[in-house]
Write a protein that holds these residues in place. Structure first.
Motif, PDB file in Angstrom:
ATOM      1  N   LEU A   1      -7.046   3.999   5.508  1.00 17.98           N
ATOM      2  CA  LEU A   1      -5.878   4.833   5.226  1.00 17.98           C
ATOM      3  C   LEU A   1      -6.326   6.181   4.659  1.00 17.98           C
ATOM      4  O   LEU A   1      -5.771   7.230   4.991  1.00 17.98           O
ATOM      5  N   LYS A   2      -7.333   6.131   3.815  1.00 16.17           N
ATOM      6  CA  LYS A   2      -7.851   7.343   3.190  1.00 16.17           C
ATOM      7  C   LYS A   2      -8.369   8.316   4.246  1.00 16.17           C
ATOM      8  O   LYS A   2      -8.149   9.526   4.162  1.00 16.17           O
TER       9      LYS A   2
ATOM     10  N   SER B   1      -1.025   3.082  -2.426  1.00 17.66           N
ATOM     11  CA  SER B   1      -0.454   3.013  -3.781  1.00 17.66           C
ATOM     12  C   SER B   1      -1.162   1.949  -4.619  1.00 17.66           C
ATOM     13  O   SER B   1      -1.092   1.987  -5.841  1.00 17.66           O
ATOM     14  N   LEU B   2      -1.881   1.048  -3.977  1.00 22.44           N
ATOM     15  CA  LEU B   2      -2.689   0.101  -4.756  1.00 22.44           C
ATOM     16  C   LEU B   2      -3.797   0.847  -5.495  1.00 22.44           C
ATOM     17  O   LEU B   2      -4.135   0.517  -6.618  1.00 22.44           O
ATOM     18  N   LEU B   3      -4.323   1.875  -4.839  1.00 18.63           N
ATOM     19  CA  LEU B   3      -5.382   2.685  -5.430  1.00 18.63           C
ATOM     20  C   LEU B   3      -4.836   3.443  -6.638  1.00 18.63           C
ATOM     21  O   LEU B   3      -5.484   3.538  -7.680  1.00 18.63           O
ATOM     22  N   GLU B   4      -3.638   3.989  -6.494  1.00 19.48           N
ATOM     23  CA  GLU B   4      -3.017   4.750  -7.586  1.00 19.48           C
ATOM     24  C   GLU B   4      -2.800   3.849  -8.794  1.00 19.48           C
ATOM     25  O   GLU B   4      -3.076   4.228  -9.923  1.00 19.48           O
ATOM     26  N   LYS B   5      -2.303   2.653  -8.510  1.00 19.54           N
ATOM     27  CA  LYS B   5      -2.044   1.699  -9.597  1.00 19.54           C
ATOM     28  C   LYS B   5      -3.342   1.366 -10.319  1.00 19.54           C
ATOM     29  O   LYS B   5      -3.396   1.291 -11.525  1.00 19.54           O
TER      30      LYS B   5
ATOM     31  N   HIS C   1       0.823  -1.212   0.000  1.00 17.77           N
ATOM     32  CA  HIS C   1       0.000   0.000   0.000  1.00 17.77           C
ATOM     33  C   HIS C   1       0.860   1.266   0.000  1.00 17.77           C
ATOM     34  O   HIS C   1       0.333   2.365   0.000  1.00 17.77           O
ATOM     35  N   GLY C   2       2.166   1.076   0.021  1.00 12.68           N
ATOM     36  CA  GLY C   2       3.086   2.211   0.002  1.00 12.68           C
ATOM     37  C   GLY C   2       2.976   3.091   1.236  1.00 12.68           C
ATOM     38  O   GLY C   2       3.151   4.306   1.159  1.00 12.68           O
ATOM     39  N   VAL C   3       2.690   2.484   2.366  1.00  9.80           N
ATOM     40  CA  VAL C   3       2.491   3.258   3.597  1.00  9.80           C
ATOM     41  C   VAL C   3       3.820   3.481   4.318  1.00  9.80           C
ATOM     42  O   VAL C   3       4.610   2.553   4.479  1.00  9.80           O
ATOM     43  N   GLU C   4       4.050   4.733   4.710  1.00  9.66           N
ATOM     44  CA  GLU C   4       5.194   5.007   5.575  1.00  9.66           C
ATOM     45  C   GLU C   4       4.717   4.936   7.015  1.00  9.66           C
ATOM     46  O   GLU C   4       3.651   5.458   7.341  1.00  9.66           O
ATOM     47  N   TYR C   5       5.475   4.294   7.861  1.00 10.16           N
ATOM     48  CA  TYR C   5       4.996   4.092   9.234  1.00 10.16           C
ATOM     49  C   TYR C   5       6.163   4.025  10.206  1.00 10.16           C
ATOM     50  O   TYR C   5       7.305   3.792   9.823  1.00 10.16           O
TER      51      TYR C   5
END
Lengths: 141, 131
Positions: free
Chosen positions: A115-116, A123-127, A58-62
């Motif tokens: 997340l939203k 980043s899954l949404l972007e893809k 999901h490209g999450v920074e954490y």
């Protein structure tokens, strides 16, 4: 004797409270905070690794905290959430769940929504957007 | 110290009584038996208990890593986190005494019917157990 016991009791309470305070602050340090075994680059447990892989997709920074480095934290986080296992994931300071729950939220799309809510675009949404745009352009042709 | 010993004796005698009440095959798996008994509280229409300990660095026959698949009406209208808490609470004693990992699949009968009924095994161990 009684005085000593009382003092020790008070100290226990105080230590417990300060531990909870410390964790209470930790979980709010970032929008997504993960308590895990090992570090994201080298998880030391399959369940922690699964959470790391989900976050990566999901490209999450954490923020990640390795409980194997700190026994107080390892027990403290379990007491804080009243949840018996590691990993533990927090979104916006709120406990969301462990590996099983993250996996299910990932599979049913709920994770993208959660997340939203805190302003993170998966980043899954972007893809998906890119591929659906590509698909619609494809259909235009 | 006295208290500790007494509680030990109590728990041993409980365990012994429990083992006697079970058939010989489940007597060799006291924890699995205890999990099965305690989860009856949820009145499950389907219950699987998988001992996944063999996937980890533990002695043969160990009962440390489990996965449970529980299908129950009692999960209706409950969010996932609540369902997991219900299971965790019932198994609190086991989790504090030797059960190191518990993976939970908690579904309502409707969800179970709609699912493929295929449950994935837990992810591979990465060596952190034992620390």
């Amino acid at each position: 004797m009684f005085g000593m016991t009382a003092a020790r009791f008070a100290l226990t309470i105080r230590t417990f409270a300060s531990k909870a305070d410390k964790i209470g602050n930790l979980v709010k340090q970032n929008k997504v905070v993960v308590f895990m075994k090992g570090v994201p680059e080298a998880p030391k447990c399959g369940f922690s690794n699964a959470v790391v892989q989900i976050m990566r997709m999901h490209g999450v920074e954490y923020d990640a905290h390795d409980v194997l480095q700190d026994d107080d934290l390892r027990q403290g986080i379990k007491d804080f959430t009243n949840w018996p296992t590691i990993p533990q994931v927090f979104i916006n300071g709120e406990f969301v769940g462990g590996c099983d729950i993250m996996l299910q939220m990932h599979q049913n799309g709920e994770l993208i929504k959660e997340l939203k809510k805190v302003g993170i675009v998966s980043s899954l949404l972007e893809k998906e957007k890119v591929s659906s745009t590509a698909a619609s352009e494809e259909s235009k042709k | 110290m006295y208290k500790f010993v007494t509680s030990r004796i109590q728990s041993y005698s409980r365990l012994y009584a429990f083992q006697r009440s079970m058939s010989s095959s489940s007597a060799e798996k006291p924890i699995e038996g205890a999990i099965r008994t305690k989860l009856q509280e949820l009145n499950p229409s389907h219950l699987d208990i998988l001992n996944e300990s063999y996937m980890h660095n533990v002695p043969k026959g160990a009962e440390t890593h489990f996965k449970v698949i529980v299908v129950s009406e009692k999960f209706n209208g409950q969010p996932l986190i609540k369902r997991h808490r219900m299971v965790n609470e019932l198994l609190q004693t086991e989790l504090q005494n030797g059960v190191h990992a518990l993976s939970i699949v908690a579904k309502t009968p409707d969800q179970w019917k709609d699912s493929s009924n295929v449950v994935e095994p837990s992810p591979a161990c990465r060596g952190g157990f034992g620390k």
